[in-house]
Design an enzyme around this catalytic site. Structure first.
Site, short mmCIF file in Angstrom:
data_model
loop_
_atom_site.label_atom_id
_atom_site.label_comp_id
_atom_site.label_asym_id
_atom_site.label_seq_id
_atom_site.Cartn_x
_atom_site.Cartn_y
_atom_site.Cartn_z
N GLY A 119 0.81 -1.21 0.00
CA GLY A 119 0.00 0.00 0.00
C GLY A 119 0.84 1.26 0.00
N GLY A 141 2.17 5.08 1.59
CA GLY A 141 2.58 5.63 2.87
C GLY A 141 1.46 6.33 3.61
N PRO A 142 0.70 7.23 2.93
CG PRO A 142 0.22 9.08 1.61
CD PRO A 142 0.93 7.76 1.58
CB VAL A 195 -0.24 0.71 4.25
CG1 VAL A 195 0.48 -0.40 5.01
CG2 VAL A 195 -1.43 0.14 3.49
N GLY A 196 1.30 3.12 5.64
CA GLY A 196 2.40 3.59 6.47
C GLY A 196 1.93 4.30 7.72
CD GLU A 226 19.24 5.12 6.15
OE1 GLU A 226 19.59 6.30 5.92
OE2 GLU A 226 18.98 4.30 5.28
CD GLU A 241 18.57 12.27 0.20
OE1 GLU A 241 19.39 11.37 0.45
OE2 GLU A 241 17.44 12.32 0.73
#
Length: 476
Positions: free
Chosen positions: A205, A207-208, A210-211, A249, A383
């Site tokens: 799924g 990130g918004p 399932v995460g 990380e 980055e």
């Protein structure tokens, strides 16, 4: 749609493969732009089911003798080695890593890190020690939520799941939806190695959805996350309500300090290789090369000549050194940074935003070298996550260290010097989690992690194992 790269594109909850609902997420090959598979778009219900399974499996797994857990980790390493070619081809297809790199690194490092952990466990590592009248125990923290990225997809999964298992924890894993197929292979390896049902559960799924559900779930005791600093901040915020442990990380903007006595040819060659590794989609990439001002132009010339040797193209071709970015979105992000660098006054010494010479199909970006970069420029602070090197001049050693430490990040770095003691002295002054001196090699047993907004906690070896434990003192 072409045939899936792997047949296991499902959730795996309590040992069962579950197709999920009707909503699917397409997996796109960034070189061909073809849809190669689809995975279910998981929801809070699947996460809750996975957590329930992991919680139920925890008491039995936590009490499994260390020798049995060590033997299982050994079998996992051997299982990954046996499927090396399949894993490499899968990662190349789903996120564009050149096949030669996928074989040498993407599919190989998970074997090495899991083997190193098995060696540690079988070599006398103890989860207890006597301190005065106290017995100090390291016990498994419980149910761990693992949220992993797309750039080194299997490596990052193995860095979390295998030490969590070794510590006696159970797991709910959410791999990146951009590169999820390798996780299906790992689940097969885990089952073949004898991991009991419910000990490791996989929920696909976004990130918004399932995460965030994993980060905030009250029955998850720890979240281990690898990804962007922006996303890491969000994971921390969501996890705070349940006061669970959070290991992060995150991003990096690592400096390669080339001292005035360094072998410039070696420093530039290795520095550029580290910058362009995996298409620059590496959190530890040395994307800032700091050089003495009076050697700037010479270094720029060397870097441009070296960059010209980086062939861009089909990632399935053994000769390709830079494949596509992982997605069209990532390609546009990198091109935007290149354009920003030009707008802020940096000089394009090689490459740039022009894509006319690149393959017409695919998410390609030209390897790029910027000269005359100032520390405050966006390309020297943020980055980029693409094949972009910034060369910054400095006046003296103190200024070099100051520039190296001037970003919000502190993940990796390098120092080159003909004098090892001098290089070590500079390395000690760098506020970063790991530093390579004169091209020192990767050590899969050394702690990996960052300072400042590059995260917290450590992965790999003993240090990564202990992240998944709680300390208990028993006085007698």
């Amino acid at each position: 749609m072409t045939a899936p790269v792997t047949t296991r594109n499902t959730h795996v909850i309590d040992g069962e493969q579950l197709a999920g609902g009707s909503e699917r997420i397409e997996v796109v090959n960034p070189a061909t732009e073809d849809v190669i598979a689809s995975i279910p778009a998981g929801s809070a219900a699947e996460v809750d089911a996975a957590v329930t399974a992991a919680r139920k499996a925890f008491p039995s797994w936590a009490s499994t003798p260390l020798a049995e857990r060590a033997a299982l980790v050994r079998r996992i390493s051997e299982g990954l080695a046996a499927r090396h070619a399949e894993i490499a081809a899968t990662i190349t297809a789903e996120m564009g890593s050149p096949i030669s790199f996928a074989q040498k690194v993407q599919a190989s490092i998970p074997v090495a890190t899991s083997k190193g952990l098995a060696d540690l466990l079988e070599g006398g590592y103890s989860f207890s020690q006597e301190i005065g009248n106290s017995l100090v125990l390291r016990e498994p923290i419980g149910v761990v939520g693992c949220i992993t990225p797309w750039n080194y997809p299997l490596h990052q999964i193995v860095n979390k799941v295998v030490p969590a298992l070794a510590a006696g924890c159970t797991v709910v894993l959410k791999p990146s939806e951009i590169a999820p197929l390798n996780a299906g292979i790992l689940m097969e390896v885990l089952a073949e190695a004898g991991v009991p049902a419910g000990v490791v559960n996989l929920v696909h799924g976004t990130g918004p959805v399932v995460g965030e559900e994993i980060a905030g779930h009250p029955d998850i005791d720890m979240v281990s996350f690898t990804g962007s600093t922006r996303a890491g901040r969000r994971v921390s915020a969501v996890a705070a309500d349940t006061v669970k442990r959070v290991a992060l990380e995150l991003g990096g903007k690592s400096a390669n300090i080339v001292l005035d006595d360094a072998d410039l040819t070696k420093a530039v060659k290795l520095g550029l290789a580290n910058t362009y590794i995996n298409g620059g989609q590496t959190c530890t990439a040395w994307t800032r090369m700091l050089v003495p001002a009076d050697q700037h132009d010479e270094v720029v010339e060397l870097a441009g000549a070296a960059a010209a040797k980086y062939t861009v193209g089909d990632p399935t071709d053994e000769s390709t050194r830079v494949g596509p970015m992982s997605s069209a979105t990532q390609r546009e992000r990198v091109l935007g940074y290149i354009e920003r660098g030009v707008a802020e006054g940096a000089t394009v010494a090689f490459g740039g935003a022009d894509t006319s010479a690149l393959p017409a199909t695919g998410a390609y970006v030209a390897p790029t070298v910027f000269a005359n970069v100032r520390p405050e420029m966006t390309i020297a602070q943020e980055e980029i996550f693409g094949p972009v090197l910034s060369i910054l001049p400095y006046r003296d050693e103190d200024e070099a260290v100051e520039i190296a430490n001037s970003t919000i990040y502190g993940l990796a770095g390098a120092v080159f010097s003909a004098d090892d003691e001098r290089a070590m002295s500079v390395a000690r002054r760098m506020r970063t989690g790991q530093v390579d001196v004169n091209g020192g090699g990767f050590n899969p047993l050394a702690p990996f992690g960052g300072y400042k907004q590059s995260g917290n906690g450590r992965e790999l070896g003993q240090f990564g194992l202990e992240e998944f434990t709680e300390l208990k003192s028993i006085q007698r």
